[in-house]
Design a protein around this motif. Structure first.
Motif, PDB file in Angstrom:
ATOM      1  N   TYR A 151     -32.413 -78.243  -8.952  1.00 41.35           N
ATOM      2  CA  TYR A 151     -31.677 -77.382  -9.884  1.00 41.35           C
ATOM      3  C   TYR A 151     -32.152 -77.537 -11.329  1.00 41.35           C
ATOM      4  CZ  TYR A 151     -28.425 -76.526  -6.045  1.00 41.35           C
ATOM      5  OH  TYR A 151     -27.876 -76.151  -4.830  1.00 41.35           O
ATOM      6  N   MET A 152     -33.143 -78.427 -11.565  1.00 38.67           N
ATOM      7  CA  MET A 152     -33.623 -78.749 -12.918  1.00 38.67           C
ATOM      8  C   MET A 152     -32.442 -79.128 -13.815  1.00 38.67           C
ATOM      9  SD  MET A 152     -36.915 -78.576 -12.825  1.00 38.67           S
ATOM     10  CE  MET A 152     -37.995 -77.964 -14.101  1.00 38.67           C
ATOM     11  N   ASP A 153     -31.578 -79.970 -13.268  1.00 41.58           N
ATOM     12  CA  ASP A 153     -30.398 -80.464 -13.985  1.00 41.58           C
ATOM     13  C   ASP A 153     -30.776 -81.779 -14.659  1.00 41.58           C
ATOM     14  OD1 ASP A 153     -27.994 -81.566 -14.808  1.00 41.58           O
ATOM     15  OD2 ASP A 153     -26.869 -80.929 -13.041  1.00 41.58           O
ATOM     16  N   PHE A 154     -31.257 -81.701 -15.907  1.00 34.58           N
ATOM     17  CA  PHE A 154     -31.807 -82.877 -16.578  1.00 34.58           C
ATOM     18  C   PHE A 154     -30.738 -83.910 -16.932  1.00 34.58           C
ATOM     19  CE2 PHE A 154     -35.187 -79.706 -17.786  1.00 34.58           C
ATOM     20  CZ  PHE A 154     -36.119 -80.216 -16.890  1.00 34.58           C
ATOM     21  N   ASP A 155     -29.523 -83.453 -17.156  1.00 38.23           N
ATOM     22  CA  ASP A 155     -28.432 -84.394 -17.435  1.00 38.23           C
ATOM     23  C   ASP A 155     -28.159 -85.258 -16.204  1.00 38.23           C
ATOM     24  OD1 ASP A 155     -26.247 -85.420 -19.092  1.00 38.23           O
ATOM     25  OD2 ASP A 155     -24.929 -84.418 -17.661  1.00 38.23           O
ATOM     26  N   LEU A 156     -28.101 -84.630 -15.042  1.00 39.67           N
ATOM     27  CA  LEU A 156     -27.897 -85.358 -13.783  1.00 39.67           C
ATOM     28  C   LEU A 156     -29.058 -86.318 -13.523  1.00 39.67           C
ATOM     29  CD1 LEU A 156     -26.371 -85.783 -11.075  1.00 39.67           C
ATOM     30  CD2 LEU A 156     -27.669 -83.843 -10.158  1.00 39.67           C
ATOM     31  N   GLY A 185     -41.182 -90.611 -14.429  1.00 41.16           N
ATOM     32  CA  GLY A 185     -42.358 -89.981 -15.037  1.00 41.16           C
ATOM     33  C   GLY A 185     -42.275 -88.463 -14.973  1.00 41.16           C
ATOM     34  N   LEU A 186     -41.845 -87.942 -13.837  1.00 40.89           N
ATOM     35  CA  LEU A 186     -41.696 -86.483 -13.683  1.00 40.89           C
ATOM     36  C   LEU A 186     -40.628 -85.956 -14.636  1.00 40.89           C
ATOM     37  CD1 LEU A 186     -42.464 -83.879 -12.219  1.00 40.89           C
ATOM     38  CD2 LEU A 186     -40.802 -84.464 -10.444  1.00 40.89           C
ATOM     39  N   TYR A 187     -39.532 -86.711 -14.757  1.00 43.30           N
ATOM     40  CA  TYR A 187     -38.461 -86.316 -15.689  1.00 43.30           C
ATOM     41  C   TYR A 187     -38.991 -86.294 -17.127  1.00 43.30           C
ATOM     42  CZ  TYR A 187     -34.471 -87.045 -18.810  1.00 43.30           C
ATOM     43  OH  TYR A 187     -33.590 -86.961 -19.856  1.00 43.30           O
ATOM     44  N   CYS A 188     -39.743 -87.331 -17.508  1.00 45.77           N
ATOM     45  CA  CYS A 188     -40.299 -87.399 -18.862  1.00 45.77           C
ATOM     46  C   CYS A 188     -41.260 -86.239 -19.120  1.00 45.77           C
ATOM     47  CB  CYS A 188     -41.025 -88.728 -19.076  1.00 45.77           C
ATOM     48  SG  CYS A 188     -39.930 -90.153 -19.177  1.00 45.77           S
ATOM     49  N   MET A 189     -42.097 -85.952 -18.141  1.00 45.60           N
ATOM     50  CA  MET A 189     -43.043 -84.837 -18.293  1.00 45.60           C
ATOM     51  C   MET A 189     -42.307 -83.505 -18.434  1.00 45.60           C
ATOM     52  SD  MET A 189     -46.174 -83.670 -15.787  1.00 45.60           S
ATOM     53  CE  MET A 189     -45.119 -82.716 -14.676  1.00 45.60           C
ATOM     54  N   ALA A 190     -41.263 -83.326 -17.621  1.00 41.73           N
ATOM     55  CA  ALA A 190     -40.502 -82.069 -17.641  1.00 41.73           C
ATOM     56  C   ALA A 190     -39.677 -81.917 -18.912  1.00 41.73           C
ATOM     57  CB  ALA A 190     -39.591 -81.992 -16.416  1.00 41.73           C
ATOM     58  N   THR A 191     -39.465 -83.029 -19.636  1.00 43.30           N
ATOM     59  CA  THR A 191     -38.708 -82.973 -20.893  1.00 43.30           C
ATOM     60  C   THR A 191     -39.614 -83.251 -22.100  1.00 43.30           C
ATOM     61  OG1 THR A 191     -38.032 -85.278 -20.544  1.00 43.30           O
ATOM     62  CG2 THR A 191     -36.482 -83.567 -19.863  1.00 43.30           C
ATOM     63  N   ARG A 192     -40.915 -83.084 -21.909  1.00 40.81           N
ATOM     64  CA  ARG A 192     -41.934 -83.135 -22.959  1.00 40.81           C
ATOM     65  C   ARG A 192     -42.161 -84.519 -23.552  1.00 40.81           C
ATOM     66  NH1 ARG A 192     -42.120 -78.449 -27.526  1.00 40.81           N
ATOM     67  NH2 ARG A 192     -42.031 -77.129 -25.663  1.00 40.81           N
ATOM     68  N   ASN A 193     -41.835 -85.572 -22.836  1.00 39.00           N
ATOM     69  CA  ASN A 193     -42.178 -86.923 -23.284  1.00 39.00           C
ATOM     70  C   ASN A 193     -43.447 -87.338 -22.535  1.00 39.00           C
ATOM     71  OD1 ASN A 193     -42.323 -89.578 -24.080  1.00 39.00           O
ATOM     72  ND2 ASN A 193     -40.200 -90.071 -23.594  1.00 39.00           N
ATOM     73  N   TYR A 222     -51.027 -84.328 -12.673  1.00 41.17           N
ATOM     74  CA  TYR A 222     -50.064 -84.643 -13.733  1.00 41.17           C
ATOM     75  C   TYR A 222     -50.516 -85.863 -14.537  1.00 41.17           C
ATOM     76  CZ  TYR A 222     -46.641 -81.548 -11.406  1.00 41.17           C
ATOM     77  OH  TYR A 222     -45.985 -80.478 -10.865  1.00 41.17           O
ATOM     78  N   THR A 223     -51.052 -86.860 -13.853  1.00 46.29           N
ATOM     79  CA  THR A 223     -51.486 -88.094 -14.526  1.00 46.29           C
ATOM     80  C   THR A 223     -52.599 -87.809 -15.525  1.00 46.29           C
ATOM     81  OG1 THR A 223     -50.916 -89.390 -12.548  1.00 46.29           O
ATOM     82  CG2 THR A 223     -52.348 -90.439 -14.167  1.00 46.29           C
ATOM     83  N   VAL A 224     -53.587 -87.025 -15.105  1.00 44.23           N
ATOM     84  CA  VAL A 224     -54.715 -86.696 -15.995  1.00 44.23           C
ATOM     85  C   VAL A 224     -54.236 -85.859 -17.175  1.00 44.23           C
ATOM     86  CG1 VAL A 224     -56.909 -85.439 -16.167  1.00 44.23           C
ATOM     87  CG2 VAL A 224     -56.467 -86.895 -14.189  1.00 44.23           C
ATOM     88  N   LEU A 225     -53.434 -84.843 -16.913  1.00 45.94           N
ATOM     89  CA  LEU A 225     -52.974 -83.960 -17.993  1.00 45.94           C
ATOM     90  C   LEU A 225     -52.171 -84.726 -19.044  1.00 45.94           C
ATOM     91  CD1 LEU A 225     -51.834 -80.602 -16.312  1.00 45.94           C
ATOM     92  CD2 LEU A 225     -54.015 -81.161 -17.359  1.00 45.94           C
ATOM     93  N   THR A 226     -51.264 -85.591 -18.604  1.00 43.06           N
ATOM     94  CA  THR A 226     -50.445 -86.334 -19.568  1.00 43.06           C
ATOM     95  C   THR A 226     -51.257 -87.412 -20.288  1.00 43.06           C
ATOM     96  OG1 THR A 226     -49.666 -87.764 -17.758  1.00 43.06           O
ATOM     97  CG2 THR A 226     -48.248 -85.923 -18.389  1.00 43.06           C
ATOM     98  N   SER A 227     -52.229 -88.002 -19.594  1.00 43.50           N
ATOM     99  CA  SER A 227     -53.032 -89.082 -20.194  1.00 43.50           C
ATOM    100  C   SER A 227     -53.952 -88.558 -21.287  1.00 43.50           C
ATOM    101  CB  SER A 227     -53.856 -89.787 -19.120  1.00 43.50           C
ATOM    102  OG  SER A 227     -53.028 -90.410 -18.169  1.00 43.50           O
ATOM    103  N   ARG A 286     -43.724 -75.374 -12.287  1.00 39.50           N
ATOM    104  CA  ARG A 286     -42.343 -75.230 -12.773  1.00 39.50           C
ATOM    105  C   ARG A 286     -41.934 -76.337 -13.748  1.00 39.50           C
ATOM    106  NH1 ARG A 286     -38.252 -77.944  -9.067  1.00 39.50           N
ATOM    107  NH2 ARG A 286     -36.743 -76.420  -9.801  1.00 39.50           N
ATOM    108  N   TYR A 287     -42.609 -77.486 -13.688  1.00 37.20           N
ATOM    109  CA  TYR A 287     -42.283 -78.575 -14.604  1.00 37.20           C
ATOM    110  C   TYR A 287     -43.038 -78.450 -15.938  1.00 37.20           C
ATOM    111  CZ  TYR A 287     -40.624 -80.568 -10.207  1.00 37.20           C
ATOM    112  OH  TYR A 287     -39.987 -80.770  -9.008  1.00 37.20           O
ATOM    113  N   LEU A 288     -44.259 -77.894 -15.885  1.00 36.30           N
ATOM    114  CA  LEU A 288     -45.103 -77.821 -17.077  1.00 36.30           C
ATOM    115  C   LEU A 288     -44.983 -76.495 -17.827  1.00 36.30           C
ATOM    116  CD1 LEU A 288     -48.384 -79.451 -15.709  1.00 36.30           C
ATOM    117  CD2 LEU A 288     -46.901 -80.398 -17.479  1.00 36.30           C
ATOM    118  N   GLN A 289     -44.639 -75.431 -17.127  1.00 33.74           N
ATOM    119  CA  GLN A 289     -44.650 -74.095 -17.732  1.00 33.74           C
ATOM    120  C   GLN A 289     -43.824 -73.980 -19.024  1.00 33.74           C
ATOM    121  OE1 GLN A 289     -42.031 -71.636 -17.731  1.00 33.74           O
ATOM    122  NE2 GLN A 289     -43.301 -70.022 -18.628  1.00 33.74           N
TER     123      GLN A 289
END
Length: 389
Positions: A151-156, A185-193, A222-227, A286-289
């Motif tokens: 649900y992309m519920d970041f608070d949850l 890590g996925l949460y951080c990436m999806a929230t721009r950290n 994801y690892t390469v893009l964020t690194s 859906r996480y990076l867009q």
């Protein structure tokens, strides 16, 4: 959904469904592809009796609602819940605590399967109350995290990650701790950290078992893009460019190897070509867009800074030639980044030259230390006056 370790290459069906729903709403996906996506979504919804989602998709016009099918799904759900409640009652009357917990867990997983978010979360809390082992409590948190990502519920997601960390203070095995790093890590990436995401992903490369979230090649993507936008050049070489786990998989992701290696080897024309090839994949993730434009700016900041690092001054023509673009394009690009404070240089339009004015890191640190020292002395003087009074 399965909170346990996913089979290799076996992504959670609900997360696959979430990605297809994302693509259905994406303007860049052509109509012909959306016909197939609708068929896949409808098949998944029918297979798991996701009545609430089916009704919601019908209301938003993504699917055409068939009242008979909706009633049929709801009827099956009611019957299945009745059977699950009977099993819970039987376990509570005739069996032990372990069997009672398993019966409650089965009901939780059923609500997750049919897409009843609130009921699933409520039932997971009930199941947690019947759970003693820290490992089993952690598995319940993983179920909750999977609901959050669907649900992309970041608070949850944020609250569940904090809860998992507190559970690990009581104990917990390394396998689950390593899996949590990927979730976080996925949460951080999806929230721009991206910096924290890169750190967590790199820590998990050799221990990755979180196939329920995504396949290993997607994890490397994801690892390469964020690194690339988070690590300095030396760290990028040690942790990413030369990492055997990345080297074994990077070729499976189109343009990713060229993107990474051309950046490190300063082959800027090849880098821009690979980068343009990757943009479509980033846009359709859906996480990076949501961070597409930000990521595009950050990557260009990294590559322009790396190029200018070698020069005190360089002609615009030479830089444009190195990147395989026009002088007008590079002039417009750099003027934006300079104005935003991303690049430390200035443009001499008359001479057509770029002059770098990189800040002296040691001098800046010295000035910051003096400033902080003055601030501390002022505070001490004020405090001494209060004490004298």
């Amino acid at each position: 959904m399965d909170g346990g370790v996913g089979e290799e290459g076996k992504q959670q069906p609900h997360l696959v469904l979430a990605h297809k729903l994302f693509l259905l709403s994406h303007a860049d996906v052509d109509d012909l592809a959306k016909v197939d996506l609708r068929a896949d979504v409808l098949a998944a919804v029918k297979s798991d009796d996701m009545a609430a989602l089916y009704e919601s998709l019908g209301g938003s016009g993504v699917l055409e609602t068939d009242p008979a099918l909706l009633a049929e799904m709801r009827g099956r759900i009611e019957e299945d819940i009745r059977k699950l409640d009977e099993k819970i009652a039987d376990a509570e009357e005739n069996l032990g605590e372990s069997e009672v917990r398993e019966a409650h867990l089965a009901k939780s997983l059923y609500f997750i399967r049919v897409g009843e978010k609130e009921k699933a979360l409520e039932q997971l809390k009930v199941t947690e109350g019947k759970t003693v082992a820290v490992g089993q409590k952690m598995d319940l948190v993983f179920y909750t995290l999977q609901i959050g990502f669907f649900y992309m519920d970041f608070d949850l997601i944020s609250k569940s990650i904090d809860k998992a960390k507190k559970l690990f203070e009581e104990g917990g095995d390394w396998e689950r701790k390593n899996r949590l790093k990927v979730y976080e890590g996925l949460y951080c990436m999806a929230t721009r950290n991206f910096k924290k995401a890169a750190s967590l992903f790199l820590d998990s490369i050799s221990t990755f078992t979180t196939y329920e979230l995504f396949p290993y090649d997607t994890f490397i993507f994801y690892t390469v893009l964020t690194s690339v936008i988070s690590l300095d050049r030396v760290s990028l070489k040690q942790k990413v460019v030369d990492a055997p786990e990345i080297l074994a998989v990077i070729g499976k992701v189109p343009h990713l190897s060229e993107f990474l290696n051309s950046l490190y080897n300063c082959q800027y024309k090849s880098f821009f070509a690979a980068f343009s090839g990757l943009t479509e994949q980033i846009k359709l993730d859906r996480y990076l867009q949501p961070h597409f434009r930000y990521y595009m700016r950050e990557v260009r900041t990294v590559v322009y800074s790396q190029f200018l690092e070698s020069y005190k001054s360089v002609t615009m023509e030479a830089m444009a030639s190195a990147f395989g673009v026009t002088v007008d394009f590079i002039k417009l690009e750099l003027s934006r980044f300079i104005a935003a404070g991303k690049l430390h240089c200035k443009i001499d339009k008359v001479a057509g030259v770029l002059e770098t004015n990189r800040p002296d890191a040691r001098n800046a640190f010295y000035k910051a230390t003096i400033k902080q020292g003055d601030f501390l002395l002022n505070r001490i003087q004020k405090l001494s006056r209060v004490i004298d009074l």
